[in-house]
Design a protein around this motif. Structure first.
Motif, PDB file in Angstrom:
ATOM      1  N   LEU A  38       0.757  -1.268  -0.058  1.00 17.40           N
ATOM      2  CA  LEU A  38      -0.014   0.330   0.173  1.00 17.40           C
ATOM      3  C   LEU A  38       0.830   1.284  -0.699  1.00 17.40           C
ATOM      4  N   LYS A  39       1.595   1.242   0.970  1.00 21.83           N
ATOM      5  CA  LYS A  39       3.167   2.015   0.630  1.00 21.83           C
ATOM      6  C   LYS A  39       3.200   2.885  -0.610  1.00 21.83           C
ATOM      7  N   HIS A  40       4.280   1.383  -0.992  1.00 20.75           N
ATOM      8  CA  HIS A  40       4.393   1.994  -2.915  1.00 20.75           C
ATOM      9  C   HIS A  40       3.386   2.324  -3.813  1.00 20.75           C
ATOM     10  N   LEU A  41       2.095   1.874  -3.653  1.00 21.35           N
ATOM     11  CA  LEU A  41       1.219   2.169  -4.171  1.00 21.35           C
ATOM     12  C   LEU A  41       0.686   3.397  -4.754  1.00 21.35           C
ATOM     13  N   ASN A  42       0.757   3.945  -2.873  1.00 27.56           N
ATOM     14  CA  ASN A  42       0.080   5.543  -2.109  1.00 27.56           C
ATOM     15  C   ASN A  42       1.587   5.730  -3.491  1.00 27.56           C
ATOM     16  N   TYR A  43       2.769   5.542  -3.130  1.00 29.20           N
ATOM     17  CA  TYR A  43       3.374   6.367  -3.742  1.00 29.20           C
ATOM     18  C   TYR A  43       3.916   6.482  -5.531  1.00 29.20           C
ATOM     19  N   ARG A  44       3.353   6.302  -6.069  1.00 29.24           N
ATOM     20  CA  ARG A  44       2.505   5.691  -7.503  1.00 29.24           C
ATOM     21  C   ARG A  44       1.521   6.620  -7.536  1.00 29.24           C
ATOM     22  N   ARG A  45       0.401   6.365  -6.575  1.00 28.00           N
ATOM     23  CA  ARG A  45      -0.976   7.294  -7.143  1.00 28.00           C
ATOM     24  C   ARG A  45       0.003   8.758  -7.174  1.00 28.00           C
TER      25      ARG A  45
END
Length: 72
Positions: A38-45
């Motif tokens: 989730l941290k990585h996906l939020n970063y991508r977002r």
């Protein structure tokens, strides 16, 4: 011993799943795995990547909980 017409013996079935038993205690906790994803996906977002709506909603819910209960 053959089970229900299966082509694998009980010994073969145990052997074929033994790796699962051996791996499981060495993996990071599932919560830690999900947090990292989730941290990585939020970063991508935040970098402008478009996520499917359902995943975007999950990240929003996750961030709301983190805001509601900060680490201090």
């Amino acid at each position: 011993m053959r089970l229900h017409g299966n082509n694998l013996t009980l010994k073969e079935m145990n052997y074929s799943t033994e790796y699962k038993r051996l791996r499981e205690p060495e993996y990071p906790k599932i919560g830690d795995q999900l947090d990292a994803l989730l941290k990585h996906l939020n970063y991508r977002r935040t970098q402008g990547d478009q996520l499917v709506q359902e995943l975007d909603d999950i990240i929003g819910d996750w961030l709301n909980v983190k805001s509601k209960y900060p680490k201090d």
